[in-house]
Design an enzyme around this catalytic site. Structure first.
Site, mmCIF file in Angstrom:
data_model
loop_
_atom_site.group_PDB
_atom_site.id
_atom_site.type_symbol
_atom_site.label_atom_id
_atom_site.label_comp_id
_atom_site.label_asym_id
_atom_site.label_seq_id
_atom_site.Cartn_x
_atom_site.Cartn_y
_atom_site.Cartn_z
ATOM 1 C CG ASP A 246 -1.961 1.382 1.460
ATOM 2 O OD1 ASP A 246 -1.404 2.152 0.394
ATOM 3 O OD2 ASP A 246 -2.948 1.280 2.271
ATOM 4 C CG HIS B 190 -0.753 5.282 4.615
ATOM 5 N ND1 HIS B 190 -1.403 6.028 6.096
ATOM 6 C CD2 HIS B 190 -1.194 5.633 4.359
ATOM 7 C CE1 HIS B 190 -2.478 5.528 5.501
ATOM 8 N NE2 HIS B 190 -2.749 4.892 4.103
#
Length: 277
Positions: free
Chosen positions: A181, A186
């Site tokens: 991911d 993030h």
């Protein structure tokens, strides 16, 4: 917009997933296995320790799910919930065929909730897992669709049977993103700030993995074969380096759980664990 909010506007997909022993070992490390004691949880973090046959954390199955369809830029898409059902223990390495469908779209006024289900089978057709994922798209609501039904859940009045503090690493999101991911929300401070956050946040599925490890130890006798279903809603972001506290209330064939950040704010809510008897 019509194609975005209609489940019929998204065709089912079929993809393949492959994974290796290295992948399952890395996943365990990325959700905190072996911390603070590297000799703990060796059955999940090593494949060649005497007396510790390699086992796969049940929550690894979340990595095998298909990606939802494109719903918008990272700044407007939030992971809202995850339900994992295991039909068979996961092998340390393997290949799977994943059939995925959009199962519903709900109008929450301020946004739209997309429900996406992945059915995961091995190459022999054996059903391994089902992953049901909910995504919230900010600003996509208001199309006069039905609201999402609420599943009954109430935080128990009694004290938790188990309370476990996990001190996440400042680089926890950088470790977890190597599972596949690579959403810059993030890792990229500029993307996070544009989304209204003070910095990059930890993946929701990383906090889910921390909670799943806690449930495995406190409610399933550390036996991954007993885990049948884990479900939770993602209610707030956790920042790398923060403390994640998992609260577990045991039940006859499972548990209820929540996870809160260092300020006591729920990060995972409405959590349920179902076990095989």
């Amino acid at each position: 917009m019509d194609g975005l909010v209609s489940p019929h506007g998204h065709a089912p997909t079929t993809t393949e997933r492959t994974w290796s022993v290295t992948d399952t070992l890395h996943y365990a490390l990325s959700v905190g296995a072996g911390t603070p004691d590297p000799t703990d949880e060796l059955r999940y973090t090593t494949e060649n320790t005497a007396g510790q046959p390699h086992a796969v954390l049940p929550s690894f199955a979340t990595l095998l799910a298909a990606d939802p369809p494109y719903l918008g830029e990272p700044a407007v898409v939030r992971h809202a919930g995850e339900t994992l059902t295991l039909h068979r223990p996961l092998p340390p390495a393997g290949r799977a065929r994943v059939t995925a469908t959009v199962t519903g779209v709900h109008d929450q006024t301020s946004g739209a909730l997309f429900h996406h289900r992945s059915e995961i089978h091995d190459t022999d057709g054996v059903h391994l897992a089902t992953v049901e994922r909910t995504m919230f798209v900010i600003g996509a609501g208001g199309f006069d669709g039905p609201r999402a039904p609420r599943t009954p859940w109430q935080r128990p009045a009694e004290r938790p049977d188990h309370t476990t503090d996990h001190h996440t690493r400042p680089d926890q999101a950088l470790l977890y993103r190597l599972n596949g991911d690579r959403n810059p929300l993030h890792s990229d401070p500029a993307v996070a700030v544009a989304a209204g956050l003070r910095g990059p946040v930890l993946h929701g599925l990383c906090t889910f993995g921390f909670a799943a490890r806690t449930l495995l130890r406190t409610a399933a006798d550390n036996d991954p074969d007993r885990v049948r279903r884990i479900s939770a809603r993602f209610t707030a972001p956790l920042f790398p380096g923060d403390t994640l506290t998992v609260l577990v209330w045991r039940r006859p064939v499972g548990a209820l759980f929540q996870a809160v950040d260092g300020r006591g704010r729920p990060v995972l809510d409405r959590g349920t664990l179902d076990l095989h008897g």
